[in-house]
Structures are given as structure tokens and as C-alpha cells.
Write a protein that holds these residues in place. Structure first.
Motif, PDB file in Angstrom:
ATOM      1  N   ARG A   1      -2.132 -15.205   4.029  1.00  0.00           N
ATOM      2  CA  ARG A   1      -3.528 -15.623   4.198  1.00  0.00           C
ATOM      3  C   ARG A   1      -4.053 -15.013   5.482  1.00  0.00           C
ATOM      4  NH1 ARG A   1      -7.330 -19.644   5.780  1.00  0.00           N
ATOM      5  NH2 ARG A   1      -5.969 -20.784   7.190  1.00  0.00           N
ATOM      6  N   GLN A   2      -4.950 -14.035   5.331  1.00  0.00           N
ATOM      7  CA  GLN A   2      -5.494 -13.333   6.489  1.00  0.00           C
ATOM      8  C   GLN A   2      -6.417 -14.258   7.258  1.00  0.00           C
ATOM      9  OE1 GLN A   2      -6.870  -9.375   5.715  1.00  0.00           O
ATOM     10  NE2 GLN A   2      -7.927  -9.228   7.676  1.00  0.00           N
ATOM     11  N   VAL A   3      -6.252 -14.294   8.598  1.00  0.00           N
ATOM     12  CA  VAL A   3      -7.078 -15.144   9.454  1.00  0.00           C
ATOM     13  C   VAL A   3      -7.769 -14.362  10.560  1.00  0.00           C
ATOM     14  CG1 VAL A   3      -5.783 -17.260   8.963  1.00  0.00           C
ATOM     15  CG2 VAL A   3      -5.054 -15.792  10.858  1.00  0.00           C
ATOM     16  N   VAL A   4      -7.428 -13.089  10.720  1.00  0.00           N
ATOM     17  CA  VAL A   4      -8.066 -12.234  11.720  1.00  0.00           C
ATOM     18  C   VAL A   4      -8.868 -11.168  10.985  1.00  0.00           C
ATOM     19  CG1 VAL A   4      -7.690 -10.587  13.606  1.00  0.00           C
ATOM     20  CG2 VAL A   4      -6.283 -12.658  13.444  1.00  0.00           C
ATOM     21  N   PHE A   5     -10.139 -11.018  11.390  1.00  0.00           N
ATOM     22  CA  PHE A   5     -11.023 -10.066  10.716  1.00  0.00           C
ATOM     23  C   PHE A   5     -11.668  -9.160  11.767  1.00  0.00           C
ATOM     24  CE2 PHE A   5     -10.408 -13.627   7.906  1.00  0.00           C
ATOM     25  CZ  PHE A   5     -10.128 -12.999   6.707  1.00  0.00           C
ATOM     26  N   GLY A   6     -12.931  -8.916  11.709  1.00  0.00           N
ATOM     27  CA  GLY A   6     -13.628  -8.096  12.691  1.00  0.00           C
ATOM     28  C   GLY A   6     -13.138  -6.655  12.691  1.00  0.00           C
ATOM     29  N   PHE A   7     -13.072  -6.064  13.886  1.00  0.00           N
ATOM     30  CA  PHE A   7     -12.686  -4.659  13.999  1.00  0.00           C
ATOM     31  C   PHE A   7     -11.266  -4.426  13.497  1.00  0.00           C
ATOM     32  CE2 PHE A   7     -11.052  -0.862  15.998  1.00  0.00           C
ATOM     33  CZ  PHE A   7     -12.068   0.049  15.723  1.00  0.00           C
ATOM     34  N   ALA A   8     -10.369  -5.369  13.748  1.00  0.00           N
ATOM     35  CA  ALA A   8      -8.977  -5.213  13.282  1.00  0.00           C
ATOM     36  C   ALA A   8      -8.936  -5.056  11.764  1.00  0.00           C
ATOM     37  CB  ALA A   8      -8.126  -6.413  13.712  1.00  0.00           C
ATOM     38  N   ASP A   9      -9.722  -5.842  11.062  1.00  0.00           N
ATOM     39  CA  ASP A   9      -9.777  -5.755   9.609  1.00  0.00           C
ATOM     40  C   ASP A   9     -10.376  -4.419   9.168  1.00  0.00           C
ATOM     41  OD1 ASP A   9      -9.514  -6.935   6.933  1.00  0.00           O
ATOM     42  OD2 ASP A   9     -11.709  -6.989   6.962  1.00  0.00           O
ATOM     43  N   GLU A  10     -11.417  -3.981   9.858  1.00  0.00           N
ATOM     44  CA  GLU A  10     -12.026  -2.684   9.536  1.00  0.00           C
ATOM     45  C   GLU A  10     -11.018  -1.551   9.722  1.00  0.00           C
ATOM     46  OE1 GLU A  10     -15.654   0.252  10.974  1.00  0.00           O
ATOM     47  OE2 GLU A  10     -15.482  -1.746  11.873  1.00  0.00           O
ATOM     48  N   PHE A  11     -10.237  -1.620  10.795  1.00  0.00           N
ATOM     49  CA  PHE A  11      -9.245  -0.575  11.054  1.00  0.00           C
ATOM     50  C   PHE A  11      -8.161  -0.584   9.973  1.00  0.00           C
ATOM     51  CE2 PHE A  11      -5.889   1.788  13.065  1.00  0.00           C
ATOM     52  CZ  PHE A  11      -6.584   2.800  13.703  1.00  0.00           C
ATOM     53  N   VAL A  12      -7.719  -1.761   9.586  1.00  0.00           N
ATOM     54  CA  VAL A  12      -6.718  -1.878   8.515  1.00  0.00           C
ATOM     55  C   VAL A  12      -7.257  -1.282   7.217  1.00  0.00           C
ATOM     56  CG1 VAL A  12      -5.588  -3.585   7.013  1.00  0.00           C
ATOM     57  CG2 VAL A  12      -5.385  -3.779   9.487  1.00  0.00           C
ATOM     58  N   ARG A  13      -8.523  -1.555   6.910  1.00  0.00           N
ATOM     59  CA  ARG A  13      -9.123  -0.981   5.700  1.00  0.00           C
ATOM     60  C   ARG A  13      -9.197   0.541   5.796  1.00  0.00           C
ATOM     61  NH1 ARG A  13     -14.261  -2.828   5.527  1.00  0.00           N
ATOM     62  NH2 ARG A  13     -14.058  -4.310   7.210  1.00  0.00           N
ATOM     63  N   ALA A  14      -9.475   1.070   6.997  1.00  0.00           N
ATOM     64  CA  ALA A  14      -9.517   2.528   7.181  1.00  0.00           C
ATOM     65  C   ALA A  14      -8.130   3.144   6.960  1.00  0.00           C
ATOM     66  CB  ALA A  14     -10.036   2.863   8.581  1.00  0.00           C
ATOM     67  N   LEU A  15      -7.087   2.454   7.387  1.00  0.00           N
ATOM     68  CA  LEU A  15      -5.720   2.927   7.134  1.00  0.00           C
ATOM     69  C   LEU A  15      -5.407   2.867   5.641  1.00  0.00           C
ATOM     70  CD1 LEU A  15      -3.798   1.091   9.993  1.00  0.00           C
ATOM     71  CD2 LEU A  15      -4.112   3.559   9.792  1.00  0.00           C
ATOM     72  N   ASP A  16      -5.771   1.752   5.028  1.00  0.00           N
ATOM     73  CA  ASP A  16      -5.466   1.526   3.618  1.00  0.00           C
ATOM     74  C   ASP A  16      -6.143   2.566   2.732  1.00  0.00           C
ATOM     75  OD1 ASP A  16      -4.077   0.080   1.717  1.00  0.00           O
ATOM     76  OD2 ASP A  16      -5.628  -1.458   1.495  1.00  0.00           O
ATOM     77  N   VAL A  17      -7.416   2.837   2.983  1.00  0.00           N
ATOM     78  CA  VAL A  17      -8.178   3.797   2.187  1.00  0.00           C
ATOM     79  C   VAL A  17      -7.563   5.198   2.256  1.00  0.00           C
ATOM     80  CG1 VAL A  17     -10.237   5.104   3.004  1.00  0.00           C
ATOM     81  CG2 VAL A  17     -10.507   3.039   1.710  1.00  0.00           C
ATOM     82  N   ARG A  18      -6.911   5.503   3.370  1.00  0.00           N
ATOM     83  CA  ARG A  18      -6.282   6.819   3.556  1.00  0.00           C
ATOM     84  C   ARG A  18      -4.841   6.845   3.038  1.00  0.00           C
ATOM     85  NH1 ARG A  18     -10.085   6.192   7.361  1.00  0.00           N
ATOM     86  NH2 ARG A  18     -11.240   8.039   8.054  1.00  0.00           N
ATOM     87  N   GLY A  19      -4.382   5.741   2.458  1.00  0.00           N
ATOM     88  CA  GLY A  19      -3.017   5.682   1.934  1.00  0.00           C
ATOM     89  C   GLY A  19      -1.952   5.548   3.004  1.00  0.00           C
ATOM     90  N   GLY A  20      -2.331   5.030   4.168  1.00  0.00           N
ATOM     91  CA  GLY A  20      -1.393   4.952   5.285  1.00  0.00           C
ATOM     92  C   GLY A  20      -0.938   3.560   5.643  1.00  0.00           C
ATOM     93  N   LEU A  21      -0.921   2.633   4.663  1.00  0.00           N
ATOM     94  CA  LEU A  21      -0.598   1.247   4.975  1.00  0.00           C
ATOM     95  C   LEU A  21       0.033   0.567   3.767  1.00  0.00           C
ATOM     96  CD1 LEU A  21      -1.112  -0.728   7.387  1.00  0.00           C
ATOM     97  CD2 LEU A  21      -3.150  -1.465   6.170  1.00  0.00           C
ATOM     98  N   THR A  22       1.098  -0.185   4.009  1.00  0.00           N
ATOM     99  CA  THR A  22       1.727  -0.945   2.929  1.00  0.00           C
ATOM    100  C   THR A  22       0.967  -2.243   2.690  1.00  0.00           C
ATOM    101  OG1 THR A  22       3.181  -2.261   4.357  1.00  0.00           O
ATOM    102  CG2 THR A  22       4.026  -0.113   3.596  1.00  0.00           C
ATOM    103  N   ALA A  23       1.292  -2.900   1.607  1.00  0.00           N
ATOM    104  CA  ALA A  23       0.826  -4.270   1.375  1.00  0.00           C
ATOM    105  C   ALA A  23       1.515  -5.172   2.404  1.00  0.00           C
ATOM    106  CB  ALA A  23       1.200  -4.699  -0.043  1.00  0.00           C
ATOM    107  N   PRO A  24       1.020  -6.409   2.606  1.00  0.00           N
ATOM    108  CA  PRO A  24       1.679  -7.306   3.550  1.00  0.00           C
ATOM    109  C   PRO A  24       3.142  -7.563   3.171  1.00  0.00           C
ATOM    110  CG  PRO A  24      -0.477  -8.148   2.952  1.00  0.00           C
ATOM    111  CD  PRO A  24      -0.196  -6.987   2.032  1.00  0.00           C
TER     112      PRO A  24
END
Length: 160
Positions: free
Chosen positions: A72-95
Motif C-alpha cells: 500500500r503506497q503512502v508516499v506520493f509527490g515527486f517521489a511517485d513521479e520519479f518512480v513512474r518515470a523509471l517504470d515507463v522506461r522499463g527500469g523498475l521492478t514491481a514492489p
């Protein structure tokens, strides 16, 4: 001692270091309409996430003793935006489970690409291969900028 004359630039905000906190501070300030200069000692941003190969993004999810619980994600803001930028580029695993919480594993090269894109899109001026050698101040009351050493010579960055 470097005897070349010191160049000078002016900006609204100077950020020393292009790690996670520096990238977040620089992008956020630039989006608020400020002229931002980020100085980084290496030829890329990322700090421990890239040069240190930390490999994980932690602290986004609620901790729990229930190992059956879903993240359950509880931190958003810029950290969430950065995670989405990693995810969109294929550079991040699922939790993935990590102690009582969850973490996400990132590709350090994709981290650099995501940071570069966010900085560029926000209009942040980045000076690579720059070492902060001193703080420019007016007495003990006000910091006015930083003195740098760069491959091109000494540089003074004044910030309002």
C-alpha cells in the motif's frame, strides 16, 4: 593553485549535488518558476542510486507485520513521479517484499535517464564535473552562492 580568472553566473537557486534529493529540489524549484542551477561533481546525476549502485527505491509503502498484505503506497509527490518515470522506461521492478515493507529495484542507467529528462524538461541548468570548494556568504547571516572548481576553471555561482 588555479590562477585562471573566476567566471561568474547568477541564478535564483543553486543546488549542490545531483542525487535523489538534489534532483527533487532542483526540478521542484524550477517548476515554481525559479532559475535553477544544479552542480554535480560527476558526469551524471544519481549519487548513491547510480554511482553507489544502491539499486532500490525504498520508503514508498506502508510497513506491516502481515506478510499476506499487498503493498500500500503512502508516499506520493515527486517521489511517485520519479518512480513512474523509471517504470515507463522499463527500469523498475514491481514492489518486492523487504522486511516489513516493500521496495522496488531500479536499473541505475535508467535512473540517470529519468533524472536527466526531468531536469531538462524543468529547464534546470546542470553543471557536471564541478566540485564545490567554498560557500559565498555575507557574514554569518546569508549564504549567497558557492565557489566551484570545474574543468574550465574556477566558477562562482551566485544565487538570490
Amino acid at each position: 593553485m588555479d590562477v585562471r580568472s573566476r567566471s561568474r553566473i547568477s541564478t535564483d537557486v543553486v543546488v549542490a549535488g545531483g542525487g535523489a534529493a538534489g534532483v527533487a529540489a532542483a526540478v521542484t524549484a524550477a517548476r515554481a518558476g525559479l532559475r535553477v542551477t544544479l552542480v554535480e561533481r560527476y558526469g551524471f546525476c544519481g549519487g548513491g542510486a547510480v554511482a553507489g549502485l544502491s539499486g532500490t527505491v525504498c520508503g514508498l509503502y506502508e510497513a506491516t507485520d502481515n506478510r499476506q498484505a499487498r503493498p500500500r503506497q503512502v508516499v506520493f509527490g515527486f517521489a511517485d513521479e520519479f518512480v513512474r518515470a523509471l517504470d515507463v522506461r522499463g527500469g523498475l521492478t514491481a514492489p518486492l517484499p523487504y522486511g516489513k515493507t516493500w521496495t522496488r529495484v531500479h536499473d541505475p542507467l535508467v535512473w540517470r535517464e529519468a533524472a536527466d529528462a526531468l531536469l531538462r524538461d524543468a529547464g534546470v541548468e546542470v553543471i557536471y564535473h564541478a566540485t564545490v570548494t567554498g560557500v559565498l556568504s555575507e557574514g554569518e547571516e546569508r549564504i549567497e552562492g558557492v565557489a566551484l572548481w570545474t574543468k574550465q576553471g574556477p566558477l562562482e555561482v551566485r544565487a538570490g
